[in-house]
Design an enzyme around this catalytic site. Structure first.
Site, PDB file in Angstrom:
ATOM      1  N   SER A  93     -14.417   1.181  -8.445  1.00  0.00           N
ATOM      2  CA  SER A  93     -13.525   0.839  -9.560  1.00  0.00           C
ATOM      3  C   SER A  93     -12.724   2.064  -9.974  1.00  0.00           C
ATOM      4  O   SER A  93     -13.255   3.176  -9.979  1.00  0.00           O
ATOM      5  CB  SER A  93     -14.341   0.395 -10.788  1.00  0.00           C
ATOM      6  N   ASN A 150     -10.416   7.682 -13.717  1.00  0.00           N
ATOM      7  CA  ASN A 150     -11.591   8.077 -12.935  1.00  0.00           C
ATOM      8  C   ASN A 150     -11.819   7.051 -11.837  1.00  0.00           C
ATOM      9  O   ASN A 150     -11.505   5.878 -11.999  1.00  0.00           O
ATOM     10  CB  ASN A 150     -12.818   8.112 -13.861  1.00  0.00           C
ATOM     11  N   GLY A 157     -14.507  16.741  -2.337  1.00  0.00           N
ATOM     12  CA  GLY A 157     -13.076  16.551  -2.560  1.00  0.00           C
ATOM     13  C   GLY A 157     -12.361  15.685  -1.542  1.00  0.00           C
ATOM     14  O   GLY A 157     -11.164  15.878  -1.305  1.00  0.00           O
ATOM     15  N   ARG A 196     -21.515  21.593 -24.339  1.00  0.00           N
ATOM     16  CA  ARG A 196     -20.456  20.756 -23.744  1.00  0.00           C
ATOM     17  C   ARG A 196     -19.136  20.989 -24.468  1.00  0.00           C
ATOM     18  O   ARG A 196     -18.072  20.970 -23.854  1.00  0.00           O
ATOM     19  CB  ARG A 196     -20.849  19.282 -23.815  1.00  0.00           C
ATOM     20  N   ASN A 238     -11.646  12.549  -1.965  1.00  0.00           N
ATOM     21  CA  ASN A 238     -10.634  11.800  -2.738  1.00  0.00           C
ATOM     22  C   ASN A 238      -9.445  12.687  -3.076  1.00  0.00           C
ATOM     23  O   ASN A 238      -8.294  12.258  -2.993  1.00  0.00           O
ATOM     24  CB  ASN A 238     -11.250  11.207  -4.006  1.00  0.00           C
ATOM     25  N   ILE A 272     -20.024  14.931 -17.776  1.00  0.00           N
ATOM     26  CA  ILE A 272     -19.667  14.008 -18.854  1.00  0.00           C
ATOM     27  C   ILE A 272     -18.821  14.767 -19.876  1.00  0.00           C
ATOM     28  O   ILE A 272     -19.155  15.892 -20.255  1.00  0.00           O
ATOM     29  CB  ILE A 272     -20.939  13.436 -19.517  1.00  0.00           C
ATOM     30  N   ASP A 329     -18.012   5.582 -18.198  1.00  0.00           N
ATOM     31  CA  ASP A 329     -17.708   4.574 -17.174  1.00  0.00           C
ATOM     32  C   ASP A 329     -17.436   3.201 -17.797  1.00  0.00           C
ATOM     33  O   ASP A 329     -17.558   2.183 -17.116  1.00  0.00           O
ATOM     34  CB  ASP A 329     -18.824   4.473 -16.119  1.00  0.00           C
ATOM     35  N   THR A 343     -14.491   4.908   1.973  1.00  0.00           N
ATOM     36  CA  THR A 343     -13.302   4.474   2.725  1.00  0.00           C
ATOM     37  C   THR A 343     -12.371   3.660   1.816  1.00  0.00           C
ATOM     38  O   THR A 343     -11.151   3.831   1.847  1.00  0.00           O
ATOM     39  CB  THR A 343     -13.742   3.596   3.922  1.00  0.00           C
ATOM     40  N   THR A 353     -12.496   6.587 -21.266  1.00  0.00           N
ATOM     41  CA  THR A 353     -12.647   6.540 -22.724  1.00  0.00           C
ATOM     42  C   THR A 353     -13.966   7.226 -23.059  1.00  0.00           C
ATOM     43  O   THR A 353     -14.667   7.701 -22.164  1.00  0.00           O
ATOM     44  CB  THR A 353     -12.661   5.082 -23.238  1.00  0.00           C
ATOM     45  N   HIS A 365     -14.907   5.404  -9.810  1.00  0.00           N
ATOM     46  CA  HIS A 365     -16.358   5.286  -9.951  1.00  0.00           C
ATOM     47  C   HIS A 365     -16.903   4.386  -8.844  1.00  0.00           C
ATOM     48  O   HIS A 365     -16.397   3.276  -8.638  1.00  0.00           O
ATOM     49  CB  HIS A 365     -16.692   4.705 -11.326  1.00  0.00           C
TER      50      HIS A 365
HETATM   51  N1  NHR Z   1     -16.640  11.327 -19.605  1.00  0.00           N
HETATM   52  C1  NHR Z   1     -16.418  10.345 -20.478  1.00  0.00           C
HETATM   53  N2  NHR Z   1     -16.428  10.664 -21.764  1.00  0.00           N
HETATM   54  N3  NHR Z   1     -16.191   9.064 -20.103  1.00  0.00           N
HETATM   55  C2  NHR Z   1     -16.223   8.740 -18.811  1.00  0.00           C
HETATM   56  O1  NHR Z   1     -15.995   7.474 -18.468  1.00  0.00           O
HETATM   57  C3  NHR Z   1     -16.475   9.727 -17.820  1.00  0.00           C
HETATM   58  C4  NHR Z   1     -16.682  11.045 -18.280  1.00  0.00           C
HETATM   59  C5  NHR Z   1     -16.950  12.081 -17.365  1.00  0.00           C
HETATM   60  C6  NHR Z   1     -17.072  11.797 -16.019  1.00  0.00           C
HETATM   61  C7  NHR Z   1     -17.170  10.199 -14.132  1.00  0.00           C
HETATM   62  C8  NHR Z   1     -18.525   9.470 -14.030  1.00  0.00           C
HETATM   63  C9  NHR Z   1     -18.646   8.653 -12.747  1.00  0.00           C
HETATM   64  O2  NHR Z   1     -17.659   8.188 -12.165  1.00  0.00           O
HETATM   65  C10 NHR Z   1     -16.903  10.493 -15.574  1.00  0.00           C
HETATM   66  C11 NHR Z   1     -16.584   9.454 -16.454  1.00  0.00           C
HETATM   67  C12 NHR Z   1     -20.943  12.356 -14.340  1.00  0.00           C
HETATM   68  C13 NHR Z   1     -22.042  11.744 -14.943  1.00  0.00           C
HETATM   69  C14 NHR Z   1     -23.265  12.553 -15.296  1.00  0.00           C
HETATM   70  O3  NHR Z   1     -24.293  11.996 -15.672  1.00  0.00           O
HETATM   71  C15 NHR Z   1     -21.958  10.402 -15.237  1.00  0.00           C
HETATM   72  C16 NHR Z   1     -20.820   9.686 -14.937  1.00  0.00           C
HETATM   73  C17 NHR Z   1     -19.720  10.305 -14.340  1.00  0.00           C
HETATM   74  C18 NHR Z   1     -19.796  11.639 -14.031  1.00  0.00           C
HETATM   75  N4  NHR Z   1     -23.194  13.903 -15.208  1.00  0.00           N
HETATM   76  C19 NHR Z   1     -24.271  14.833 -15.539  1.00  0.00           C
HETATM   77  C20 NHR Z   1     -24.000  15.508 -16.903  1.00  0.00           C
HETATM   78  O4  NHR Z   1     -24.995  15.903 -17.525  1.00  0.00           O
HETATM   79  C21 NHR Z   1     -24.380  15.952 -14.537  1.00  0.00           C
HETATM   80  C22 NHR Z   1     -24.683  15.452 -13.146  1.00  0.00           C
HETATM   81  C23 NHR Z   1     -24.439  16.504 -12.065  1.00  0.00           C
HETATM   82  O5  NHR Z   1     -23.955  17.616 -12.335  1.00  0.00           O
HETATM   83  O6  NHR Z   1     -24.712  16.169 -10.896  1.00  0.00           O
HETATM   84  O7  NHR Z   1     -22.835  15.695 -17.289  1.00  0.00           O
HETATM   85  O8  NHR Z   1     -19.796   8.357 -12.312  1.00  0.00           O
HETATM   86  C1  GAR Z   2     -16.903   9.660  -4.752  1.00  0.00           C
HETATM   87  O1  GAR Z   2     -17.616   8.676  -4.086  1.00  0.00           O
HETATM   88  C2  GAR Z   2     -16.709   9.282  -6.197  1.00  0.00           C
HETATM   89  O2  GAR Z   2     -16.515   7.924  -6.393  1.00  0.00           O
HETATM   90  C3  GAR Z   2     -18.007   9.709  -6.778  1.00  0.00           C
HETATM   91  O3  GAR Z   2     -18.350  10.895  -6.127  1.00  0.00           O
HETATM   92  C4  GAR Z   2     -17.751  10.924  -4.840  1.00  0.00           C
HETATM   93  C5  GAR Z   2     -16.921  12.174  -4.710  1.00  0.00           C
HETATM   94  O4  GAR Z   2     -16.521  12.337  -3.395  1.00  0.00           O
HETATM   95  N1  GAR Z   2     -17.892   9.966  -8.166  1.00  0.00           N
HETATM   96  C6  GAR Z   2     -18.939  10.027  -8.939  1.00  0.00           C
HETATM   97  O5  GAR Z   2     -20.057   9.742  -8.569  1.00  0.00           O
HETATM   98  C7  GAR Z   2     -18.643  10.490 -10.334  1.00  0.00           C
HETATM   99  N2  GAR Z   2     -19.862  10.604 -11.027  1.00  0.00           N
HETATM  100  P1  GAR Z   2     -15.367  13.380  -3.038  1.00  0.00           P
HETATM  101  O6  GAR Z   2     -15.700  14.691  -3.710  1.00  0.00           O
HETATM  102  O7  GAR Z   2     -15.469  13.505  -1.547  1.00  0.00           O
HETATM  103  O8  GAR Z   2     -14.073  12.796  -3.484  1.00  0.00           O
END
Ligand code: NHR
Ligand code: GAR
Length: 226
Positions: free
Chosen positions: A143, A114, A19, A72, A21, A99, A152, A179, A148, A116
């Site tokens: 980014s 989000n 956390g 889900r 961010n 997701i 990502d 940072t 949507t 990323h």
């Molecule tokens: N959901 C949608 N529909 N669209 C996006 O653009 C999303 C989203 C949910 C989360 C963040 C994303 C990132 O910034 C995000 C964007 C988790 C995963 C993932 O594979 C991928 C991308 C992002 C967040 N999660 C696994 C899953 O099965 C679990 C991984 C874990 O628990 O460590 O959900 O990167």
């Molecule tokens: C951040 O680097 C963020 O961009 C990334 O996880 C970190 C969370 O840090 N997000 C993802 O990878 C989403 N899949 P934080 O908990 O210290 O903010």
């Protein structure tokens, strides 16, 4: 006396982990001058440190543990119910790791952003820092995008770059990217709260105009020594 509009945009932040961010958003929004308020922080992991950060700041928290849901759809329905109790104007994903289903994303269409850790469209999904290193990239970054259904893949609002050094590990690189995240996210959240940022027909609009490309946070220039 002229009536003043005292309605402040209500922000709900979703996080899964440390956390940091979230912390920068708490620090920014705590100021009276910030045009929005974090009304709740939601988490899918009951022991996430993000929950403690929120509690420390006196912000309401909720947890919807994904391991207690067998689909889900069920998890997202429970998450949506908690979120809606807080009637948010903006939903901020800050290191949120689940997701989200199409139904959930549609429910908050244009209201969810989000952060990323890559220069999208490069490296959607996970392990972005290692993938940038493995590819031999010279630059990497972060980014902020509207969420949507396309993982990502939603329209990018703003980006910041970092240089990759040959000796970097994924951890060091992640730290350098983080940072920039901490600089960029509060700025974008502020723009949204000010009503300057909208998604229309899957295109980012800034101050009423479609953005031809993401806004870009420049690297501080090294002032030449006299
Ligand atoms: N959901 C949608 N529909 N669209 C996006 O653009 C999303 C989203 C949910 C989360 C963040 C994303 C990132 O910034 C995000 C964007 C988790 C995963 C993932 O594979 C991928 C991308 C992002 C967040 N999660 C696994 C899953 O099965 C679990 C991984 C874990 O628990 O460590 O959900 O990167
Ligand atoms: C951040 O680097 C963020 O961009 C990334 O996880 C970190 C969370 O840090 N997000 C993802 O990878 C989403 N899949 P934080 O908990 O210290 O903010």
């Amino acid at each position: 006396m002229i009536a003043q509009d005292i309605t402040e945009p209500r922000i709900v932040v979703l996080a899964s982990g440390n956390g940091t961010n979230l912390q920068t958003l708490i620090d920014a929004t705590i100021s009276q001058a910030f045009p929005g308020k974090i009304v709740a922080v939601g988490c899918n992991r009951p022991r996430a440190f993000a929950l403690e950060r929120a509690a420390q700041a006196g912000i309401e928290t909720f947890t919807v543990d994904h391991t207690e849901h067998d689909s889900r759809e069920s998890f997202d329905a429970a998450l949506g119910a908690e979120i809606d109790r807080h009637a948010p104007d903006l939903l901020v994903l800050a290191g949120f790791m689940r997701i989200l289903t199409t139904e959930f994303v549609r429910r908050y269409h244009g209201l969810m952003i989000n952060i990323h850790p890559s220069l999208l469209p490069k490296y959607t999904g996970l392990k972005t820092h290692q993938r940038a290193l493995d590819a031999g990239d010279k630059v990497h970054g972060v980014s902020v995008h509207f969420v949507t259904e396309d993982l990502d893949g939603g329209p990018v609002i703003a980006q910041a770059e970092v240089a990759i050094a040959p000796s970097d590990s994924a951890e060091i690189l992640a730290e350098r990217v983080r940072t920039k995240e901490h600089l960029l996210y509060p700025i974008v959240v502020r723009w949204f709260c000010e009503g300057r940022l909208k998604m229309e027909a899957d295109v980012v609009h800034f101050d009423g105009m479609p953005l031809p490309k993401p806004l870009y946070l420049a690297e501080e220039s090294q002032a030449p020594a006299d």
